[in-house]
Design a protein around this motif. Sequence first.
Motif, short mmCIF file in Angstrom:
data_model
loop_
_atom_site.label_atom_id
_atom_site.label_comp_id
_atom_site.label_asym_id
_atom_site.label_seq_id
_atom_site.Cartn_x
_atom_site.Cartn_y
_atom_site.Cartn_z
N ASP A 21 0.85 -1.21 0.09
CA ASP A 21 0.00 0.01 -0.12
C ASP A 21 0.87 1.21 -0.05
N PRO A 22 1.25 1.70 -1.38
CA PRO A 22 2.15 2.86 -1.28
C PRO A 22 1.59 4.05 -0.80
N ASP A 23 0.43 4.13 -0.66
CA ASP A 23 -0.23 5.39 0.01
C ASP A 23 -0.04 5.40 1.62
N ASP A 24 -0.03 4.40 2.33
CA ASP A 24 0.09 4.44 3.71
C ASP A 24 1.14 3.33 4.07
N LEU A 25 2.59 3.79 3.64
CA LEU A 25 3.73 3.23 4.05
C LEU A 25 4.20 3.14 5.55
N LEU A 26 3.62 4.16 6.06
CA LEU A 26 3.76 4.29 7.81
C LEU A 26 3.13 3.14 8.58
N THR A 27 1.80 2.56 8.02
CA THR A 27 1.44 1.69 8.70
C THR A 27 2.28 0.32 8.54
N GLY A 28 2.91 0.02 7.33
CA GLY A 28 3.91 -1.15 7.43
C GLY A 28 5.15 -0.96 7.91
N LEU A 29 5.62 0.14 8.34
CA LEU A 29 6.86 0.68 8.98
C LEU A 29 6.40 0.53 10.57
N GLY A 30 5.19 0.83 10.95
CA GLY A 30 4.73 0.76 12.16
C GLY A 30 4.70 -0.68 12.73
N ARG A 31 4.29 -1.82 11.64
CA ARG A 31 4.47 -3.15 11.90
C ARG A 31 5.76 -3.64 12.31
N LEU A 32 6.81 -2.88 11.62
CA LEU A 32 8.12 -3.13 11.89
C LEU A 32 8.46 -2.65 13.62
N VAL A 33 8.00 -1.62 13.55
CA VAL A 33 8.29 -1.10 14.96
C VAL A 33 7.93 -1.99 16.07
N GLU A 34 6.44 -2.43 15.88
CA GLU A 34 5.75 -3.28 16.77
C GLU A 34 6.56 -4.54 16.85
N LEU A 35 7.04 -5.07 16.00
CA LEU A 35 7.83 -6.52 16.25
C LEU A 35 8.91 -6.18 17.42
N LEU A 36 9.71 -5.00 17.08
CA LEU A 36 10.72 -4.69 18.18
C LEU A 36 10.21 -4.28 19.47
N ARG A 37 8.73 -3.71 19.59
CA ARG A 37 8.31 -3.39 20.74
C ARG A 37 7.85 -4.40 21.76
N ARG A 38 7.60 -5.54 20.92
CA ARG A 38 6.96 -6.92 21.62
C ARG A 38 8.29 -7.79 22.18
N GLN A 39 9.44 -7.14 21.76
CA GLN A 39 10.59 -8.14 22.36
C GLN A 39 10.90 -7.66 23.77
N PRO A 40 11.30 -8.44 24.71
CA PRO A 40 11.76 -8.26 26.13
C PRO A 40 13.06 -7.47 25.77
N PRO A 41 13.51 -6.57 27.04
CA PRO A 41 14.39 -5.69 27.01
C PRO A 41 15.87 -6.56 26.89
N SER A 42 15.88 -7.35 27.33
CA SER A 42 17.33 -8.30 27.17
C SER A 42 17.27 -8.82 25.64
N ARG A 43 16.38 -8.76 24.87
CA ARG A 43 16.21 -9.09 23.54
C ARG A 43 16.03 -8.07 22.45
N LEU A 44 16.24 -6.71 22.91
CA LEU A 44 16.19 -5.89 21.89
C LEU A 44 17.27 -5.72 20.82
N ASP A 45 18.35 -5.62 21.47
CA ASP A 45 19.80 -5.76 20.70
C ASP A 45 19.78 -6.61 19.73
N ASP A 46 19.40 -8.09 20.16
CA ASP A 46 19.58 -8.99 19.55
C ASP A 46 18.44 -9.09 18.19
N ALA A 47 17.21 -8.56 18.73
CA ALA A 47 16.16 -8.45 17.38
C ALA A 47 16.69 -7.28 16.45
N MET A 48 17.17 -6.11 17.01
CA MET A 48 17.64 -5.13 15.87
C MET A 48 18.75 -5.92 14.88
N VAL A 49 19.52 -6.80 15.67
CA VAL A 49 20.69 -7.27 14.80
C VAL A 49 20.17 -8.19 13.86
N GLU A 50 19.22 -8.77 14.37
CA GLU A 50 18.53 -9.71 13.18
C GLU A 50 18.04 -9.25 12.15
#
Length: 675
Positions: A21-50
């Motif tokens: 959906d090129p007209d609403d790319l922020l929604t797709g980027l928001g899903r990416l942020v949501e994946l990171l938000r769900r990670q426990p604090p100890s896993r955040l760095d590993d998730a970003m590396v992945e």
Amino acid sequence: MVEKRSLRAEFEAVLDQLDADPDDLLTGLGRLVELLRRQPPSRLDDAMVELCEVLEADEERRQRLSAAFCHALCGVRVMPAFTESGITSDRGFFDEAARRLSHTLLPEVDPPDDLRTVIRRLFPSRHDHEWVALIGKLTWRRLLRVLGATPGDLLCSELIGSIRLLALNIASLGLAPEITDRMPELDELSSPFMRLTDEAQSYARCLTDATACTESTALGTLQATLRECQQAVEQLRVRKQRVGTSLQLTSLSFRLLQQIDRLGILLRMTGRILRTRGREETARAEADEQFHDALIELIRDLVQAENTRNSLRAHLRQRADLLSYQVVEHAARRGSKYITTSRPEYLAFFRASLGGGLIVGLFAIAKLIVDGLDLSLAGDAILFSLNYALAFLLIQATGAALATKQPALTASTIARSLDRRDGGHDVPALAELIVCVARSQFVSFVGNLVAAFPTAWLLSYLLGLAGLAPATPAKAEYLLAAQHPWASGAAFYAGVAGVYLFCTGLFSGYFDNRNLYARIADRLAAHPGLNFLLGPALTQRLAQRVDAQLGAVAGNVFLGICLGSTGTLGTILGLPFDIRHIAFSAAHVGVGVQVLGPEIPLTFLLEVLGGVAVIGFVNFGVSFGLALAMAVESRQVGFRETWTLLRLLLVRLVTRPWHFVFPPAEVSPSAAEGT
């Protein structure tokens, strides 16, 4: 490994759907942020590396994510975020508080072409800035390198405009009368605030025209001037101990420091443009790293600013910093005299506490006499308040000591011992200081009680012989029952008194600060009428006494009004609302014992005496805890050695428990230094 493959698959699925959906790319980027938000604090760095590994392994996905960011930011106004987001508002304290409250209840409409709106959509949770800050700098660098983040032409233009605007704002605030009146040297033509805008203009020309200047004559000069501006503001914060502060000056200093920090970040970002002109690849790599570090800091600041833009708590913390620091600083200086280290000081403090108990005993009887008069509720409140206030003022005038006035002051002294620029703490010295505070509080409680109880008993006896008994048997029974630890509300009422005692410390500190800020002593000393009536010498002495005593007098009057009117207020409202103060409670027990004598059951009497001890403990605990929390918060210092401190105190309590109630023969150097 299952969890890792699952997260990788989720990243891949989101990246593959980014251009759905090129007209609403922020929604797709928001899903990416949501994946990171769900990670426990100890896993955040590993998730970003992945996520970085997924992007590095697939050029198409990397380009898709880069294009999504570019498309989402295309046509977005960046300057408001760079120059306003995270910067304290210039609105008044209450206006800004009202704005935040109204926007919390009825959120504002976000303009779609603003970078702040993009940040709010990507990071909608008010706690997002917390996990964003947990991601390490090296991991952020890797992600930015993968995405090829550089200051493009559009971003560079916005950065230049932001730099010029911030420099103008900093110069304007730095030359405000509230600041130059306290630092006249900033009005001079050579002051850094006067030079800042011209140097920012020169730097802007240098960014757009490679032949205009060199890095050393543009970026270096502007950064040096900015450091001078920061040092001037920090010097103002040091001078507050001599000149005082206000909410307006607090807001100005905060705003200045925030804008100076933000301008420093933008200078480091744009510095890449100068540093890469005509340089080799290694120089470009180093410049990219510095740009990425500045961008990481900016991202963290902007996300936190947008998450807390309507937070009342953040607003209170921002505006109260200098003012609360100054209030508790005055309290800390007064609190030092309430901490004894040597045996002579200990005994002198005991004698002062006896004097305080004697005065309380006298005024406790006076309160009972007033209570026996047939007055209106307003009359009771006024006379009770005057009685308490006169007692506290007499204690102050005679140099006597009242145990419950000390916790708020000594807590500030402890907080001051934590205030070290290197961030470390001398835990053994702090433990020694706490031991000194404990025994000083103990001896003051003992001195007050030892004097208040017999003084009230003796006065009640003498007045009874004269036919003027301050309490009837029924009243005496009520006085004893009111101190019972569980059959009455004594503990709760003692907590109310503890809050008042804490507020008294703030009230005194506020007037001490206001005295400095408004230069009351200087104005009194120069007053033509007073000099004519009293003469210069006497007027000068009066000004010095006002300077030294105004805060304490105001605090004593405030405390007297609070303690004297609370019971009446509870009666008017029909609520169980009253106060209990350990010294006055002990005096009332003395009256009850004198009137009832052997009629009192021993068990009941012991319970009542235990209630007096509970009242003292609650008075101390509430006022000390609130004051310590505020003092530490106002200094914004951390303390991670809590368990070490507790261990030291426990060992001391087991091995030398008497040190908590009586000083050793030799004074500890750390204790003497701490006070």
